[in-house]
Design a protein around this motif. Structure first.
Motif, PDB file in Angstrom:
ATOM      1  N   SER A  58      -6.311  13.324  -2.182  1.00 46.98           N
ATOM      2  CA  SER A  58      -6.096  12.395  -3.290  1.00 46.98           C
ATOM      3  C   SER A  58      -4.733  11.755  -3.109  1.00 46.98           C
ATOM      4  O   SER A  58      -3.801  12.397  -2.618  1.00 46.98           O
ATOM      5  CB  SER A  58      -6.099  13.138  -4.630  1.00 46.98           C
ATOM      6  OG  SER A  58      -7.361  13.672  -4.907  1.00 46.98           O
ATOM      7  N   GLU A  59      -4.632  10.490  -3.524  1.00 48.60           N
ATOM      8  CA  GLU A  59      -3.356   9.793  -3.399  1.00 48.60           C
ATOM      9  C   GLU A  59      -3.050   9.082  -4.702  1.00 48.60           C
ATOM     10  O   GLU A  59      -3.950   8.630  -5.399  1.00 48.60           O
ATOM     11  CB  GLU A  59      -3.428   8.784  -2.250  1.00 48.60           C
ATOM     12  CG  GLU A  59      -2.106   8.140  -1.924  1.00 48.60           C
ATOM     13  CD  GLU A  59      -2.126   7.353  -0.623  1.00 48.60           C
ATOM     14  OE1 GLU A  59      -1.048   7.081  -0.098  1.00 48.60           O
ATOM     15  OE2 GLU A  59      -3.233   7.004  -0.139  1.00 48.60           O
ATOM     16  N   PRO A  84       6.171  -2.462 -11.355  1.00 55.32           N
ATOM     17  CA  PRO A  84       6.984  -1.267 -11.588  1.00 55.32           C
ATOM     18  C   PRO A  84       6.470  -0.409 -12.745  1.00 55.32           C
ATOM     19  O   PRO A  84       6.163  -0.916 -13.826  1.00 55.32           O
ATOM     20  CB  PRO A  84       8.363  -1.838 -11.883  1.00 55.32           C
ATOM     21  CG  PRO A  84       8.392  -3.126 -11.121  1.00 55.32           C
ATOM     22  CD  PRO A  84       6.995  -3.671 -11.260  1.00 55.32           C
ATOM     23  N   GLY A  85       6.346   0.883 -12.465  1.00 56.48           N
ATOM     24  CA  GLY A  85       5.886   1.846 -13.459  1.00 56.48           C
ATOM     25  C   GLY A  85       4.393   2.099 -13.429  1.00 56.48           C
ATOM     26  O   GLY A  85       3.927   3.080 -14.016  1.00 56.48           O
ATOM     27  N   ASP A  86       3.632   1.243 -12.773  1.00 64.34           N
ATOM     28  CA  ASP A  86       2.189   1.446 -12.712  1.00 64.34           C
ATOM     29  C   ASP A  86       1.851   2.579 -11.744  1.00 64.34           C
ATOM     30  O   ASP A  86       2.524   2.769 -10.724  1.00 64.34           O
ATOM     31  CB  ASP A  86       1.469   0.171 -12.267  1.00 64.34           C
ATOM     32  CG  ASP A  86       1.519  -0.924 -13.322  1.00 64.34           C
ATOM     33  OD1 ASP A  86       1.717  -0.601 -14.514  1.00 64.34           O
ATOM     34  OD2 ASP A  86       1.343  -2.094 -12.952  1.00 64.34           O
ATOM     35  N   VAL A  87       0.799   3.311 -12.076  1.00 60.84           N
ATOM     36  CA  VAL A  87       0.307   4.395 -11.231  1.00 60.84           C
ATOM     37  C   VAL A  87      -1.141   4.088 -10.867  1.00 60.84           C
ATOM     38  O   VAL A  87      -1.953   3.770 -11.739  1.00 60.84           O
ATOM     39  CB  VAL A  87       0.387   5.758 -11.961  1.00 60.84           C
ATOM     40  CG1 VAL A  87      -0.210   6.874 -11.102  1.00 60.84           C
ATOM     41  CG2 VAL A  87       1.826   6.084 -12.346  1.00 60.84           C
ATOM     42  N   VAL A  88      -1.449   4.169  -9.585  1.00 61.13           N
ATOM     43  CA  VAL A  88      -2.796   3.943  -9.073  1.00 61.13           C
ATOM     44  C   VAL A  88      -3.312   5.285  -8.573  1.00 61.13           C
ATOM     45  O   VAL A  88      -2.681   5.911  -7.719  1.00 61.13           O
ATOM     46  CB  VAL A  88      -2.787   2.911  -7.924  1.00 61.13           C
ATOM     47  CG1 VAL A  88      -4.192   2.688  -7.392  1.00 61.13           C
ATOM     48  CG2 VAL A  88      -2.135   1.605  -8.364  1.00 61.13           C
ATOM     49  N   VAL A  89      -4.436   5.730  -9.099  1.00 59.88           N
ATOM     50  CA  VAL A  89      -5.015   7.023  -8.717  1.00 59.88           C
ATOM     51  C   VAL A  89      -6.183   6.774  -7.774  1.00 59.88           C
ATOM     52  O   VAL A  89      -7.120   6.042  -8.116  1.00 59.88           O
ATOM     53  CB  VAL A  89      -5.468   7.808  -9.958  1.00 59.88           C
ATOM     54  CG1 VAL A  89      -6.097   9.142  -9.548  1.00 59.88           C
ATOM     55  CG2 VAL A  89      -4.297   8.019 -10.917  1.00 59.88           C
ATOM     56  N   ILE A  90      -6.112   7.389  -6.594  1.00 61.43           N
ATOM     57  CA  ILE A  90      -7.107   7.159  -5.543  1.00 61.43           C
ATOM     58  C   ILE A  90      -7.726   8.501  -5.141  1.00 61.43           C
ATOM     59  O   ILE A  90      -7.063   9.327  -4.512  1.00 61.43           O
ATOM     60  CB  ILE A  90      -6.452   6.480  -4.316  1.00 61.43           C
ATOM     61  CG1 ILE A  90      -5.686   5.230  -4.760  1.00 61.43           C
ATOM     62  CG2 ILE A  90      -7.512   6.160  -3.271  1.00 61.43           C
ATOM     63  CD1 ILE A  90      -4.626   4.786  -3.789  1.00 61.43           C
ATOM     64  N   PRO A  91      -8.988   8.743  -5.512  1.00 57.48           N
ATOM     65  CA  PRO A  91      -9.632  10.001  -5.138  1.00 57.48           C
ATOM     66  C   PRO A  91      -9.856  10.100  -3.624  1.00 57.48           C
ATOM     67  O   PRO A  91      -9.831   9.091  -2.912  1.00 57.48           O
ATOM     68  CB  PRO A  91     -10.976   9.943  -5.878  1.00 57.48           C
ATOM     69  CG  PRO A  91     -10.779   8.944  -6.983  1.00 57.48           C
ATOM     70  CD  PRO A  91      -9.815   7.934  -6.405  1.00 57.48           C
TER      71      PRO A  91
END
Length: 126
Positions: free
Chosen positions: A57-58, A81-88
């Motif tokens: 996961s990244e 800035p501040g955004d988070v991207v969740v990559i399974p």
């Protein structure tokens, strides 16, 4: 199990990765296989290669700049800035720098990033 410590990365060299970005490995140690942390830098106008990470996961944590991220079946999204991207694990991903300055983000992998898990799936020849 990792032991308590402070790691200085002042002298850690940046390197160019085939994905079309520059990487500084801030934390990637075999004695802490659960997590790795890298700072990624994408130059203006550059889009990273479409790829996926097997069994990993990244998370992208955007520090500076503006980008367009593509993750799996989600519609392309603008991030800053501040955004988070969740990559399974196993999900296709890439990011484009839309700004005039470098796009900087942390790439936090669980378990830790290992080159053998990187799979280039970009239809454009490398």
């Amino acid at each position: 199990m990792p032991h308590a410590r402070i790691v200085s990365n002042a002298d850690t060299a940046e390197y160019y990765f085939e994905e079309r970005c520059h990487i500084i490995e801030w934390w990637n140690s075999s004695d802490d296989p659960q997590t790795s942390i890298a700072r990624a830098r994408v130059e203006p106008g550059v889009t990273t290669r479409l790829h996926r990470l097997r069994d990993t996961s990244e998370r992208y944590v955007v520090l500076e700049g503006r980008g367009r991220v593509e993750v799996g079946d989600l519609p392309p999204s603008i991030v800053g800035p501040g955004d988070v991207v969740v990559i399974p694990p196993g999900v296709a991903q890439r990011i484009a720098n839309l700004g005039d300055s470098d796009l900087l983000f942390l790439a936090i992998c669980t378990p830790r990033f290992e080159p053998a898990n990187y799979e280039d799936i970009d239809p454009e020849a490398a």
